[in-house]
Design an enzyme around this catalytic site. Structure first.
Site, PDB file in Angstrom:
ATOM      1  N   LYS A  11     -17.082  40.978  36.000  1.00  0.00           N
ATOM      2  CA  LYS A  11     -17.520  40.367  37.050  1.00  0.00           C
ATOM      3  C   LYS A  11     -17.177  38.963  37.144  1.00  0.00           C
ATOM      4  CE  LYS A  11     -19.679  44.139  38.581  1.00  0.00           C
ATOM      5  NZ  LYS A  11     -19.261  45.061  39.940  1.00  0.00           N
ATOM      6  N   ASP A  36     -13.486  41.928  38.647  1.00  0.00           N
ATOM      7  CA  ASP A  36     -13.965  42.760  39.812  1.00  0.00           C
ATOM      8  C   ASP A  36     -14.978  41.576  40.532  1.00  0.00           C
ATOM      9  OD1 ASP A  36     -15.159  44.004  41.723  1.00  0.00           O
ATOM     10  OD2 ASP A  36     -16.443  45.378  40.429  1.00  0.00           O
ATOM     11  N   GLU A  61     -10.179  43.860  41.364  1.00  0.00           N
ATOM     12  CA  GLU A  61     -10.894  44.675  42.320  1.00  0.00           C
ATOM     13  C   GLU A  61     -11.806  43.922  43.286  1.00  0.00           C
ATOM     14  OE1 GLU A  61     -14.091  48.481  41.881  1.00  0.00           O
ATOM     15  OE2 GLU A  61     -13.268  47.101  40.017  1.00  0.00           O
ATOM     16  N   LYS A 110     -14.693  56.533  44.981  1.00  0.00           N
ATOM     17  CA  LYS A 110     -16.006  56.925  44.643  1.00  0.00           C
ATOM     18  C   LYS A 110     -16.178  58.131  45.369  1.00  0.00           C
ATOM     19  CE  LYS A 110     -17.249  52.538  42.496  1.00  0.00           C
ATOM     20  NZ  LYS A 110     -18.153  51.449  42.967  1.00  0.00           N
TER      21      LYS A 110
END
Length: 214
Positions: A11, A36, A61, A110
């Site tokens: 992250k 991300d 991401e 997802k």
């Protein structure tokens, strides 16, 4: 890596991006690595985002806002690192727009976010038609939910390792647990591998009612 994971995700946010990624890359030059951003940046950060090209990431991401499909298209023109859209993709229509605007090269799909398996399958098929790679992300599902996510991830165009929850931290009411071994999770047989743990079911039951059918 010793546990068999097929990629590492870090992250990132402004002030916590280039340096930690460079440290990982310098110590693990061959590890599949992605960043991300969870919408932490804007196009005003273009110079920093361009600098991420030097870290050799699999993808970055969701670098920009969840509703900034147009800006993601502008960003992808200017960086070599593949953009992966996550929060931006809520439907098949969002996917169509992202592909039309060349806003990404990868999508994190997802099923719980896009409205279920039927919509997820349509998104998978559209991405496959346009050579957009997909991978399957989890959303802290219980073992039954993880089963459906895992089943989706077996489709042909899921060409990147999935991010499925290994539910060893959930006191589930079913006997099957979605657990990884050496970086892999076997797809279970829903009819034969799932059973109800009656003791846990009783433990978590807060109300019961018996109905007589005539």
């Amino acid at each position: 890596m010793e546990q068999g994971y097929k990629r590492i995700k870090l992250k990132i946010k402004p002030g916590w991006d280039i340096k930690p990624l460079e440290i990982i890359r310098n110590n693990f030059p061959d590890v599949p690595l992605l960043a991300d951003a969870n919408s932490a940046y804007t196009l005003q950060d273009i110079d920093l985002l361009k600098a991420l090209d030097n870290v050799n990431l699999m993808m970055i991401e969701q670098p920009l806002g969840w509703d900034d499909i147009i800006d993601h298209g502008e960003l992808q023109k200017q960086i070599k690192t593949p953009i992966c859209l996550d929060e931006s993709i809520l439907s098949l229509e969002d996917t169509r727009k992202a592909i039309k605007l060349n806003a990404c090269k990868i999508i994190n799909l997802k099923p719980g976010r896009v409205g279920g398996l039927t919509e997820a399958k349509k998104i998978h098929d559209l991405c496959q038609k346009h050579n957009i790679g997909v991978w399957c992300g989890g959303m802290l599902e219980c073992s039954i939910g993880a089963f459906f996510t895992l089943s989706l991830a077996t489709l042909d165009n899921f060409i990147y390792p999935a991010a499925l929850n290994t539910n060893d931290y959930i006191d589930d009411i079913v006997t099957y647990k979605c657990l990884a071994e050496n970086g892999k999770v076997n797809a279970p047989n829903f009819l034969s591998d799932f059973g109800v743990n009656e003791d846990k079911l009783r433990h978590y039951t807060i109300l019961s009612k018996t109905m007589t059918m005539r």
